[in-house]
Design an enzyme around this catalytic site. Structure first.
Site, mmCIF file in Angstrom:
data_model
loop_
_atom_site.group_PDB
_atom_site.id
_atom_site.type_symbol
_atom_site.label_atom_id
_atom_site.label_comp_id
_atom_site.label_asym_id
_atom_site.label_seq_id
_atom_site.Cartn_x
_atom_site.Cartn_y
_atom_site.Cartn_z
ATOM 1 N N GLU A 1 -7.485 -3.771 6.210
ATOM 2 C CA GLU A 1 -7.581 -3.558 4.766
ATOM 3 C C GLU A 1 -6.565 -4.390 3.997
ATOM 4 O O GLU A 1 -6.861 -4.914 2.928
ATOM 5 C CB GLU A 1 -7.429 -2.067 4.447
ATOM 6 C CG GLU A 1 -8.691 -1.300 4.823
ATOM 7 C CD GLU A 1 -8.545 0.203 4.773
ATOM 8 O OE1 GLU A 1 -7.937 0.762 5.698
ATOM 9 O OE2 GLU A 1 -9.023 0.807 3.801
ATOM 10 N N ASN B 1 0.884 -1.169 0.000
ATOM 11 C CA ASN B 1 0.000 0.000 0.000
ATOM 12 C C ASN B 1 0.919 1.216 0.000
ATOM 13 O O ASN B 1 1.374 1.684 1.049
ATOM 14 C CB ASN B 1 -0.873 -0.066 1.262
ATOM 15 C CG ASN B 1 -1.810 1.105 1.387
ATOM 16 O OD1 ASN B 1 -1.749 2.074 0.636
ATOM 17 N ND2 ASN B 1 -2.697 1.025 2.375
ATOM 18 N N ARG C 1 -9.923 17.309 7.555
ATOM 19 C CA ARG C 1 -10.812 17.689 6.437
ATOM 20 C C ARG C 1 -12.167 18.131 6.973
ATOM 21 O O ARG C 1 -12.659 17.566 7.953
ATOM 22 C CB ARG C 1 -11.035 16.500 5.495
ATOM 23 C CG ARG C 1 -9.782 16.000 4.821
ATOM 24 C CD ARG C 1 -10.140 14.896 3.816
ATOM 25 N NE ARG C 1 -8.970 14.186 3.377
ATOM 26 C CZ ARG C 1 -8.838 12.859 3.414
ATOM 27 N NH1 ARG C 1 -9.808 12.097 3.867
ATOM 28 N NH2 ARG C 1 -7.730 12.300 2.989
ATOM 29 N N ARG D 1 -2.867 -1.794 -3.137
ATOM 30 C CA ARG D 1 -4.014 -0.924 -2.919
ATOM 31 C C ARG D 1 -3.902 0.249 -3.892
ATOM 32 O O ARG D 1 -2.853 0.897 -3.970
ATOM 33 C CB ARG D 1 -4.002 -0.396 -1.500
ATOM 34 C CG ARG D 1 -5.135 0.550 -1.245
ATOM 35 C CD ARG D 1 -5.005 1.212 0.092
ATOM 36 N NE ARG D 1 -6.195 2.013 0.345
ATOM 37 C CZ ARG D 1 -6.204 3.031 1.194
ATOM 38 N NH1 ARG D 1 -5.109 3.352 1.853
ATOM 39 N NH2 ARG D 1 -7.291 3.714 1.397
ATOM 40 N N HIS E 1 -12.557 4.167 0.768
ATOM 41 C CA HIS E 1 -12.561 3.183 1.874
ATOM 42 C C HIS E 1 -13.369 1.933 1.507
ATOM 43 O O HIS E 1 -13.855 1.220 2.392
ATOM 44 C CB HIS E 1 -13.192 3.755 3.164
ATOM 45 C CG HIS E 1 -12.388 4.821 3.845
ATOM 46 N ND1 HIS E 1 -12.981 5.890 4.476
ATOM 47 C CD2 HIS E 1 -11.064 4.995 4.010
ATOM 48 C CE1 HIS E 1 -12.051 6.669 4.995
ATOM 49 N NE2 HIS E 1 -10.865 6.139 4.723
#
Ligand code: ADP
Length: 411
Positions: A394, A12, A246, A96, A185
């Site tokens: 993940e 990743n 964010r 990923r 996600h």
């Protein structure tokens, strides 16, 4: 014949970091994992652990993703640290990739066309797709004979209906610029919804769930019958609920106001919305880390309380909206660093929802134990909506998808 795959390497690759994992038994079992951070910034650190014992952190001299992968390999095969004898024991590499655009609706073997598709999304994910592709190129050179599989964060949301993914902008902006909701996600939302259904002893196809991935980045998905039918992140990961730095949903006119009335440049607005807002901006305690926000709140800091209230209110609002969008709610799933660890966030989100069949058991919610197959049920017994804390992994989910692609099991 059943394909048996050991030693699937997952990469990743980010702009200055790489997470990795080596998985056995068709991607079902972790053998080693870790991450390298501050790559190319002069003081790279590589963290590595094996399932049996070793946990190591070491400084490495690397400038690139490729050099970092060589360092990772050295640990994987090293006499003291290794879990395999040589790189020849690795059977496939999974990557990923954050953005797959409209074309990539499932994990896929990397070909020249797939590389082109990843490149065509550089503008949509400028911080993620370029390093993701660098990881693929580096592994293609290091392991020229191994299959490389790309697993896209956006793919799970490929099932969104048109009315959920379109913005109410002139339609030609969708046609020409592909401006629409993509969602992110996806690997996590898919994996936790499957784990939740299994723990509930129910068939995923018959369940409606709101899956809340709450980490540094946060998103919520409406998963109906195992398919994502709506999700809070949009054209970029900026939309939706507030996150570490964010802002999440705001009136788009705020940006126009700042540019027109306050003379902000485009870059300044970008920095403000992506890096200076969220818990960091609202809390005003100099941290975007939920642990710091919680501890400041417990000491009476009004900014930290404000950040928590705005955050948990917005999570609650999305769950409510998605329950209506699905027409039913069987489970609320909490995952990610905050979702899995913050009993306070979970209790604030679920507070006051008793009349909708949502009530958590405070003892289960705050207790440490009783995770079974990565799932802890924190709902009040007898309440119709299950509230579950589900551990997301993940990298392991990517490894399972690599196996599915290469063994032809993919649905
Ligand atoms: P990323 O999105 O980078 O993968 P994570 O899923 O690891 O991030 O989540 C990081 C967030 O989880 C941080 O805000 C961190 O403070 C929060 N977190 C981790 N542990 C706890 C905890 N015990 N209590 C509250 N928040 C936590």
């Amino acid at each position: 014949m059943q394909l048996c795959m050991d030693n699937i390497l997952i990469i990743n690759a980010g702009s200055s970091s790489i997470k990795f994992g080596l998985y056995r038994s068709n991607g079902m079992q972790s053998a080693a994992s870790g991450f390298a951070e501050r790559i190319g910034l002069g003081d790279t650190t590589l963290h590595y652990r094996t399932e049996s014992s070793h946990a190591i952190s070491k400084c490495i001299q690397v400038e690139s993703i490729q050099e970092s992968i060589h360092e990772i390999l050295e640990l994987l095969v090293g006499p003291e640290t290794g879990v395999i004898r040589s790189a020849a024991e690795i059977s496939a590499v999974g990557h990923r990739v954050v953005h797959g655009g409209e074309k990539m609706k499932a994990a896929t073997l990397v070909t020249d066309d797939v590389r082109k598709a990843i490149r065509s999304c550089f503008e949509l994910a400028p911080l993620h797709n370029p390093p993701n592709l660098q990881g693929i190129e580096a592994c293609s050179e290091i392991f020229p004979n191994l299959p490389q599989v790309a697993v896209f964060d956006t793919a799970f949301h490929g099932t969104l209906p048109e009315y959920a993914y379109l913005y109410a902008l002139p339609y030609n902006l969708y046609e020409t610029e592909k401006i629409r909701r993509y969602g992110f996600h996806g690997t996590s939302h898919m994996s936790v919804s499957k784990k939740a259904a299994k723990a509930m002893g129910r068939c995923l196809e018959n369940l409606c769930m709101a899956t809340c991935h709450l980490g540094n980045g946060c998103s919520i998905s409406a998963v109906s019958g195992g398919k994502s039918i709506d999700t809070s992140m949009g054209f970029t990961p900026l939309e939706g609920i507030p996150m570490g730095t964010r802002c999440g949903d705001i009136d788009p006119a705020v940006s126009l106001f700042l540019v027109r009335q306050r003379g902000y440049t485009v870059e300044a607005v970008d920095t403000l919305l992506n890096r200076q807002s969220g818990f960091l901006g609202l809390g005003g305690i100099g941290s975007s880390d939920m642990r710091d926000i919680e501890s400041a709140m417990k000491k009476g800091d009004p900014g930290a309380l404000r950040a928590l209230q705005v955050f948990t209110y917005r999570v609650k609002k999305y769950i409510g909206a998605y329950a209506f969008a699905m027409g039913r709610l069987d489970a609320i799933v909490f995952t990610g660093g905050i979702g899995e660890n913050s009993s306070l966030v979970r209790s604030l989100v679920c507070q006051g929802l008793e009349s909708f069949g949502v009530e958590i058991d405070p003892v289960q919610n705050c207790g440490n134990g009783s995770f079974e197959n990565d799932v802890k049920d924190i709902s009040h017994p007898g309440k119709p909506v299950r509230v579950l804390v589900v551990h997301t992994d993940e990298e392991m989910e990517i490894a399972k998808q690599v196996y599915d692609v290469l063994s032809g099991n993919q649905c």
